[in-house]
Design a protein around this motif. Structure first.
Motif, PDB file in Angstrom:
ATOM      1  N   PRO A  25      73.846   5.378   3.044  1.00 45.44           N
ATOM      2  CA  PRO A  25      75.158   5.197   2.436  1.00 45.44           C
ATOM      3  C   PRO A  25      76.236   5.068   3.505  1.00 45.44           C
ATOM      4  N   LYS A  26      77.448   4.784   3.098  1.00 46.68           N
ATOM      5  CA  LYS A  26      78.554   4.692   4.048  1.00 46.68           C
ATOM      6  C   LYS A  26      78.991   6.086   4.485  1.00 46.68           C
ATOM      7  N   TYR A  27      78.983   7.034   3.546  1.00 51.56           N
ATOM      8  CA  TYR A  27      79.312   8.425   3.835  1.00 51.56           C
ATOM      9  C   TYR A  27      78.178   9.297   3.311  1.00 51.56           C
ATOM     10  N   LEU A  28      77.850  10.330   4.069  1.00 51.69           N
ATOM     11  CA  LEU A  28      76.750  11.214   3.686  1.00 51.69           C
ATOM     12  C   LEU A  28      77.113  12.638   4.095  1.00 51.69           C
ATOM     13  N   PHE A  29      76.843  13.564   3.181  1.00 47.01           N
ATOM     14  CA  PHE A  29      77.128  14.967   3.464  1.00 47.01           C
ATOM     15  C   PHE A  29      75.812  15.736   3.441  1.00 47.01           C
ATOM     16  N   ARG A  30      75.611  16.521   4.467  1.00 48.18           N
ATOM     17  CA  ARG A  30      74.366  17.276   4.609  1.00 48.18           C
ATOM     18  C   ARG A  30      74.646  18.769   4.610  1.00 48.18           C
ATOM     19  N   LYS A  31      73.839  19.493   3.870  1.00 44.61           N
ATOM     20  CA  LYS A  31      73.928  20.944   3.902  1.00 44.61           C
ATOM     21  C   LYS A  31      73.099  21.464   5.066  1.00 44.61           C
ATOM     22  N   GLU A  32      73.433  22.660   5.496  1.00 44.00           N
ATOM     23  CA  GLU A  32      72.677  23.297   6.569  1.00 44.00           C
ATOM     24  C   GLU A  32      71.193  23.375   6.191  1.00 44.00           C
ATOM     25  N   GLY A  33      70.310  23.017   7.132  1.00 45.87           N
ATOM     26  CA  GLY A  33      68.878  23.136   6.906  1.00 45.87           C
ATOM     27  C   GLY A  33      68.255  21.999   6.112  1.00 45.87           C
ATOM     28  N   THR A  53      66.848  15.524  10.930  1.00 46.88           N
ATOM     29  CA  THR A  53      66.150  16.720  10.481  1.00 46.88           C
ATOM     30  C   THR A  53      67.006  17.964  10.667  1.00 46.88           C
ATOM     31  N   SER A  54      66.546  19.065  10.100  1.00 47.92           N
ATOM     32  CA  SER A  54      67.265  20.333  10.238  1.00 47.92           C
ATOM     33  C   SER A  54      67.258  20.828  11.684  1.00 47.92           C
ATOM     34  N   ALA A  55      66.400  20.256  12.519  1.00 47.48           N
ATOM     35  CA  ALA A  55      66.349  20.648  13.929  1.00 47.48           C
ATOM     36  C   ALA A  55      67.532  20.095  14.723  1.00 47.48           C
ATOM     37  N   GLN A  56      68.240  19.115  14.148  1.00 44.54           N
ATOM     38  CA  GLN A  56      69.426  18.558  14.811  1.00 44.54           C
ATOM     39  C   GLN A  56      70.599  19.471  14.482  1.00 44.54           C
ATOM     40  N   LYS A  57      71.055  20.230  15.469  1.00 40.71           N
ATOM     41  CA  LYS A  57      72.011  21.300  15.210  1.00 40.71           C
ATOM     42  C   LYS A  57      73.446  20.820  15.058  1.00 40.71           C
ATOM     43  N   ASN A  58      73.739  19.663  15.548  1.00 41.84           N
ATOM     44  CA  ASN A  58      75.107  19.155  15.465  1.00 41.84           C
ATOM     45  C   ASN A  58      75.091  17.708  14.994  1.00 41.84           C
ATOM     46  N   PRO A  59      74.736  17.471  13.741  1.00 43.44           N
ATOM     47  CA  PRO A  59      74.526  16.096  13.295  1.00 43.44           C
ATOM     48  C   PRO A  59      75.777  15.345  12.873  1.00 43.44           C
ATOM     49  N   THR A  60      76.898  16.011  12.772  1.00 43.13           N
ATOM     50  CA  THR A  60      78.116  15.335  12.322  1.00 43.13           C
ATOM     51  C   THR A  60      78.507  14.264  13.328  1.00 43.13           C
ATOM     52  N   ALA A  61      78.489  12.999  12.893  1.00 41.61           N
ATOM     53  CA  ALA A  61      78.755  11.870  13.793  1.00 41.61           C
ATOM     54  C   ALA A  61      78.764  10.593  12.967  1.00 41.61           C
ATOM     55  N   PHE A  62      79.072   9.499  13.636  1.00 44.34           N
ATOM     56  CA  PHE A  62      79.032   8.147  13.077  1.00 44.34           C
ATOM     57  C   PHE A  62      77.747   7.511  13.587  1.00 44.34           C
ATOM     58  N   TYR A  63      76.867   7.098  12.661  1.00 40.39           N
ATOM     59  CA  TYR A  63      75.565   6.547  13.044  1.00 40.39           C
ATOM     60  C   TYR A  63      75.569   5.036  12.851  1.00 40.39           C
ATOM     61  N   SER A 103      77.452  -1.601   9.407  1.00 39.97           N
ATOM     62  CA  SER A 103      78.798  -1.048   9.231  1.00 39.97           C
ATOM     63  C   SER A 103      78.863   0.451   9.468  1.00 39.97           C
ATOM     64  N   GLY A 104      77.709   1.092   9.645  1.00 36.30           N
ATOM     65  CA  GLY A 104      77.688   2.499  10.016  1.00 36.30           C
ATOM     66  C   GLY A 104      77.605   3.459   8.847  1.00 36.30           C
ATOM     67  N   THR A 105      77.093   4.650   9.134  1.00 38.45           N
ATOM     68  CA  THR A 105      77.059   5.777   8.187  1.00 38.45           C
ATOM     69  C   THR A 105      77.739   6.955   8.845  1.00 38.45           C
ATOM     70  N   ARG A 106      78.706   7.524   8.143  1.00 40.54           N
ATOM     71  CA  ARG A 106      79.401   8.702   8.664  1.00 40.54           C
ATOM     72  C   ARG A 106      78.789   9.930   8.019  1.00 40.54           C
ATOM     73  N   LEU A 107      78.130  10.735   8.843  1.00 37.66           N
ATOM     74  CA  LEU A 107      77.426  11.930   8.367  1.00 37.66           C
ATOM     75  C   LEU A 107      78.250  13.164   8.692  1.00 37.66           C
ATOM     76  N   THR A 108      78.403  14.022   7.695  1.00 42.95           N
ATOM     77  CA  THR A 108      79.162  15.265   7.870  1.00 42.95           C
ATOM     78  C   THR A 108      78.328  16.435   7.356  1.00 42.95           C
ATOM     79  N   VAL A 109      78.277  17.501   8.117  1.00 43.33           N
ATOM     80  CA  VAL A 109      77.607  18.727   7.677  1.00 43.33           C
ATOM     81  C   VAL A 109      78.598  19.585   6.918  1.00 43.33           C
ATOM     82  N   VAL A 110      78.187  20.041   5.745  1.00 46.02           N
ATOM     83  CA  VAL A 110      79.094  20.865   4.929  1.00 46.02           C
ATOM     84  C   VAL A 110      78.517  22.263   4.761  1.00 46.02           C
TER      85      VAL A 110
END
Lengths: 107, 113
Positions: free
Chosen positions: B8-16, B79-89, B106-113
């Motif tokens: 997606p263009k924007y994606l939110f990931r929970k811890e783990g 994966t959950s092993a990536q400790k700081n995933p918030t970035a533009f991919y 066009s990129g995916t902006r991933l944010t950890v919530v």
């Protein structure tokens, strides 16, 4: 570690001036060099590539390559406010990019 | 029109949590790449693939995985092993090796919530 380095800027020029962006690279065996433009929040787009020593012109853009000195530059003539962006240098056999130079063209 | 589609263009990931970023191209390009871009930073190479069923680690592959089962597709799993995933991919492709220049999605902006 093979490096590609750019002045991070920001670089500010008045409208109509020439903007000069520079990039140095560490691997003497590099053969292909690219300039990408990235607007804020967007993905990079290829604007110039150069393989041979010397100058290559495309409209208002000129890429200059000096393999002996290991630098490549991008000149933007008659700079416009729409040229305001971050410019990324890439040395593609390494698949590595410089950190980019942020250019602002002031009206 | 040919191009690269990232979703997606924007994606939110929970811890783990593991999440997968999609990248599809219809340019018939052989090579595909994943880069990560942090604010004010350049692009850092995560993984690349020059042929189907083969891929190599880039500079920052830890905590990421990829697959290349089809020429058109190169999904990236954070994966959950990536400790700081918030970035533009950013996903990119090129004809042949990387000496031909890239076409970027066009990129995916991933944010950890």
């Amino acid at each position: 570690q093979k490096e590609v380095e750019q002045n991070s800027g920001p670089l500010s020029v008045p409208e109509g001036a020439i903007a000069s962006l520079n990039c140095t690279y560490s691997d003497r065996g590099s053969q292909s060099f690219f300039w990408y433009r990235q607007y804020s929040g967007k993905s990079p787009e290829l604007i110039m590539f150069i393989y041979s020593n010397g100058d290559k012109e495309d409209g208002r853009f000129t890429a200059q390559l000096n393999k002996a000195s290991q630098y490549v530059s991008l000149l933007i003539r008659d700079s416009q406010p729409s040229d305001s962006a971050t410019y990324l240098c890439a040395v593609n056999y390494d698949m590595r990019f410089g950190a980019g130079t942020r250019l602002t063209v002031k009206p | 029109d040919g191009g690269i589609t990232q979703s997606p263009k924007y994606l939110f990931r929970k811890e783990g949590q593991n999440v997968t970023l999609s990248c599809e191209q219809n340019l018939n390009h052989d090579a595909m790449y994943w880069y990560r871009q942090d604010p004010g930073q350049g692009l850092r190479l995560i993984y690349y693939s020059q042929i189907v069923n083969d891929f190599q680690k880039g500079d920052i592959a830890e905590g990421y995985s990829v697959s290349r089962e089809k020429k058109e597709s190169f999904p990236l799993t954070v994966t959950s092993a990536q400790k700081n995933p918030t970035a533009f991919y950013l996903c990119a492709s090129s004809m042949g090796n990387s000496g031909y220049g890239y076409t970027f999605g066009s990129g995916t902006r991933l944010t950890v919530v």
